[in-house]
Design a protein around this motif. Structure first.
Motif, PDB file in Angstrom:
ATOM      1  N   ALA A  48       0.827  -1.205   0.000  1.00 46.72           N
ATOM      2  CA  ALA A  48       0.000   0.000   0.000  1.00 46.72           C
ATOM      3  C   ALA A  48       0.858   1.250   0.000  1.00 46.72           C
ATOM      4  CB  ALA A  48      -0.933  -0.004   1.210  1.00 46.72           C
ATOM      5  N   VAL A  49       1.942   1.213   0.752  1.00 47.21           N
ATOM      6  CA  VAL A  49       2.857   2.353   0.799  1.00 47.21           C
ATOM      7  C   VAL A  49       3.613   2.483  -0.526  1.00 47.21           C
ATOM      8  CG1 VAL A  49       4.953   3.242   1.889  1.00 47.21           C
ATOM      9  CG2 VAL A  49       3.108   2.321   3.299  1.00 47.21           C
ATOM     10  N   ALA A  51       2.852   1.467  -3.484  1.00 46.81           N
ATOM     11  CA  ALA A  51       2.026   1.785  -4.649  1.00 46.81           C
ATOM     12  C   ALA A  51       2.014   3.280  -4.936  1.00 46.81           C
ATOM     13  CB  ALA A  51       0.607   1.274  -4.440  1.00 46.81           C
ATOM     14  N   ASP A  52       2.250   4.099  -3.921  1.00 47.61           N
ATOM     15  CA  ASP A  52       2.288   5.550  -4.094  1.00 47.61           C
ATOM     16  C   ASP A  52       3.690   6.057  -4.410  1.00 47.61           C
ATOM     17  OD1 ASP A  52      -0.419   5.782  -3.565  1.00 47.61           O
ATOM     18  OD2 ASP A  52      -0.102   5.956  -1.401  1.00 47.61           O
ATOM     19  N   HIS A  53       4.658   5.151  -4.516  1.00 44.07           N
ATOM     20  CA  HIS A  53       6.043   5.534  -4.778  1.00 44.07           C
ATOM     21  C   HIS A  53       6.290   5.522  -6.284  1.00 44.07           C
ATOM     22  CE1 HIS A  53      10.408   5.540  -4.728  1.00 44.07           C
ATOM     23  NE2 HIS A  53      10.401   5.737  -3.426  1.00 44.07           N
ATOM     24  N   PRO A  54       6.928   6.555  -6.843  1.00 46.15           N
ATOM     25  CA  PRO A  54       7.113   6.619  -8.300  1.00 46.15           C
ATOM     26  C   PRO A  54       7.994   5.522  -8.869  1.00 46.15           C
ATOM     27  CG  PRO A  54       8.375   8.356  -7.193  1.00 46.15           C
ATOM     28  CD  PRO A  54       7.473   7.758  -6.160  1.00 46.15           C
ATOM     29  N   ASP A  58       2.064   0.284  -9.839  1.00 43.70           N
ATOM     30  CA  ASP A  58       0.860   0.610  -9.068  1.00 43.70           C
ATOM     31  C   ASP A  58       0.102  -0.633  -8.608  1.00 43.70           C
ATOM     32  OD1 ASP A  58       1.390   3.285  -9.478  1.00 43.70           O
ATOM     33  OD2 ASP A  58       0.114   3.414 -11.258  1.00 43.70           O
ATOM     34  N   ASP A  59       0.397  -1.779  -9.225  1.00 46.98           N
ATOM     35  CA  ASP A  59      -0.406  -2.978  -8.959  1.00 46.98           C
ATOM     36  C   ASP A  59       0.279  -3.964  -8.011  1.00 46.98           C
ATOM     37  OD1 ASP A  59       1.593  -3.687 -10.671  1.00 46.98           O
ATOM     38  OD2 ASP A  59       0.326  -4.751 -12.112  1.00 46.98           O
ATOM     39  N   THR A 195      10.104   1.537   1.827  1.00 46.28           N
ATOM     40  CA  THR A 195       9.049   1.456   2.835  1.00 46.28           C
ATOM     41  C   THR A 195       9.431   2.251   4.076  1.00 46.28           C
ATOM     42  OG1 THR A 195       8.292  -0.717   2.057  1.00 46.28           O
ATOM     43  CG2 THR A 195       7.734  -0.118   4.309  1.00 46.28           C
ATOM     44  N   LEU A 198       9.171   6.062   3.450  1.00 47.78           N
ATOM     45  CA  LEU A 198       7.818   6.605   3.359  1.00 47.78           C
ATOM     46  C   LEU A 198       7.013   6.427   4.643  1.00 47.78           C
ATOM     47  CD1 LEU A 198       6.950   5.367  -0.227  1.00 47.78           C
ATOM     48  CD2 LEU A 198       7.384   7.722   0.466  1.00 47.78           C
TER      49      LEU A 198
END
Length: 443
Positions: A48-49, A51-54, A58-59, A195, A198
């Motif tokens: 979840a964390v 997925a927001d990282h460039p 995303d999946d 991880t 973030l």
């Protein structure tokens, strides 16, 4: 408890900690850190964390990060920490992270002269040793990249603690907090470090980091990024005996590959950076995998290729992607078949953003001072054409310098070897750097 750095490094190298298999190695490190009196922490890669990282797809799901555990040990040192636990969140204490990664790339046993995961101690000159330097060596997958560097970090932290206890290390009143991190997934994107950057597992802030990649005992302040992109080209199949009825994908691929090579050369001239002037190819482009066709007697009608494209410090992955996509469009426009059947060029896997810190950052100056204090000549910081977990620290506002024993030339190589005296030297230099960092922080 005394710290046997040789035994720690060898035992860690016995763990087959390839991607997704880091948990056992993490448990080993956590147990050893606890035995040595560190307060330990652990965290798992969080989809979840990430997925927001460039850098990450995303999946991502739980299955993609299963087994990717990272651990850390914390020492609170000096008068200011005498009545303090590592978990109290006191941010007045300067905090230095000593970071190493647990994961290794796979090894092909047939290419090795011994079992890659059974460490071998030798007494000859290591491939990474300067001419005329003989001494003990360690050969194993991960010996250079970078389990010996992680061992040096543990040793350095223990040495600083012992120095404070016996009075040979004089910390300022603000004391020092040392965090030794052993993280998962660096080789395929930095799952553990990202991880932690973030969603910090610690109740305190981190002020700087030394990442113990194999840098030949030289500070590295800039790391290149990379775009990972997949090229797909469609042709038309036909019997090989009447190949003129088909459309072979290989000429189109060669045109794209040549265009990308030309752009690589152009970028070497147009994209400049003072730390990369010595590299013959500062921003490399490599097609590392190609699959085409389905049968020897059929004109190949499909092609799938994967590229790794270098991204200079100061650039973004998106900017470089746009430049190569534009060059691909030119090739397609000039080819009648490709114009009607445009190639597809899409990101895959994990992207590496470049990272850079100033050469006069306190942590860089501390490393240089640590080298000088332990009898090494002063060396100018440099850049590296590879990516590392330092970028996750830098993105989180934590200055990070690469510094460790061994050479990147041994990384991912058969019979991966490191000169043990370099590991000892790294341990001493990092300990001295930590002391200097605490002093400069208090100044």
């Amino acid at each position: 408890m005394d710290f046997d750095m040789r035994a720690f490094a060898a035992d860690l190298c016995r763990h087959r900690s390839t991607a997704g298999e880091e948990a056992a190695a993490a448990a080993f490190v956590a147990e050893r850190l606890a035995d040595l009196g560190f307060e330990t922490y652990a965290w798992d890669a969080d989809p979840a964390v990430l997925a927001d990282h460039p850098s990450f797809p995303d999946d991502l799901d739980a299955a993609a990060v299963e087994g990717r555990r990272s651990v850390a040990g914390v020492l609170e040192l000096g008068d200011a920490t005498d009545a303090t636990d590592a978990g109290d969140g006191d941010d007045s204490v300067p905090t230095l992270v000593l970071n190493g990664h647990l994961d290794v790339v796979p090894a092909e046993p047939a290419e090795w002269s011994s079992d890659p995961f059974e460490p071998v101690w030798g007494d000859g000159a290591a491939r990474d040793a300067p001419p005329g330097r003989d001494g003990e060596t360690l050969t194993a997958r991960g010996a250079a990249d970078m389990k010996s560097g992680l061992a040096a970090c543990v040793g350095a932290a223990v040495d600083v603690r012992e120095g404070v206890a016996d009075g040979s290390v004089d910390l300022p009143p603000s004391g020092l907090r040392l965090v030794v991190e052993a993280v998962a997934g660096e080789e395929d994107g930095g799952y553990g470090a990202a991880t932690a950057a973030l969603a910090s597992p610690f109740p305190f802030e981190r002020d700087a980091a030394i990442v113990a990649e194999p840098t030949e005992l030289r500070p590295v302040v800039a790391c290149e990024g990379s775009l990972m992109a997949r090229l797909e080209i469609d042709g038309r199949s036909a019997h090989a005996a009447t190949r003129w009825r088909g459309e072979d994908v290989l000429p189109g691929f060669e045109a794209v590959r040549e265009a990308f090579a030309d752009l690589e050369a152009e970028r070497a001239e147009s994209v400049s950076h003072p730390l990369y002037e010595s590299f013959p190819v500062p921003w490399p482009v490599v097609c590392g995998r190609v699959e085409a066709g389905s049968w020897a007697s059929t004109v190949p009608a499909t092609l799938d290729a994967e590229f790794r494209i270098g991204v200079a410090p100061g650039e973004t992955v998106a900017e470089v992607e746009a430049a190569f996509r534009e060059r691909l469009d030119r090739v397609a426009t000039d080819d009648p078949w490709l114009r009607e059947h445009p190639p597809r060029f899409e990101r895959f896997s994990v992207q590496f953003e470049p990272a850079e810190i100033a050469v006069d950052e306190p942590v860089v100056e501390a490393v240089r001072a640590g080298l000088a204090a332990t009898g090494h000549p002063d060396v100018e910081p440099r850049g590296a054409t590879y990516g590392a977990d330092s970028r996750h620290f830098v993105a989180a506002g934590i200055p990070a310098v690469l510094f460790g024993p061994g050479t990147i030339d041994e990384a991912h190589y058969p019979d991966e070897t490191i000169a043990w005296e370099e590991v000892v030297a790294a341990r001493d230099a990092v300990a001295a750097a930590a002391e200097r960092f605490a002093t400069d922080y208090a100044a």
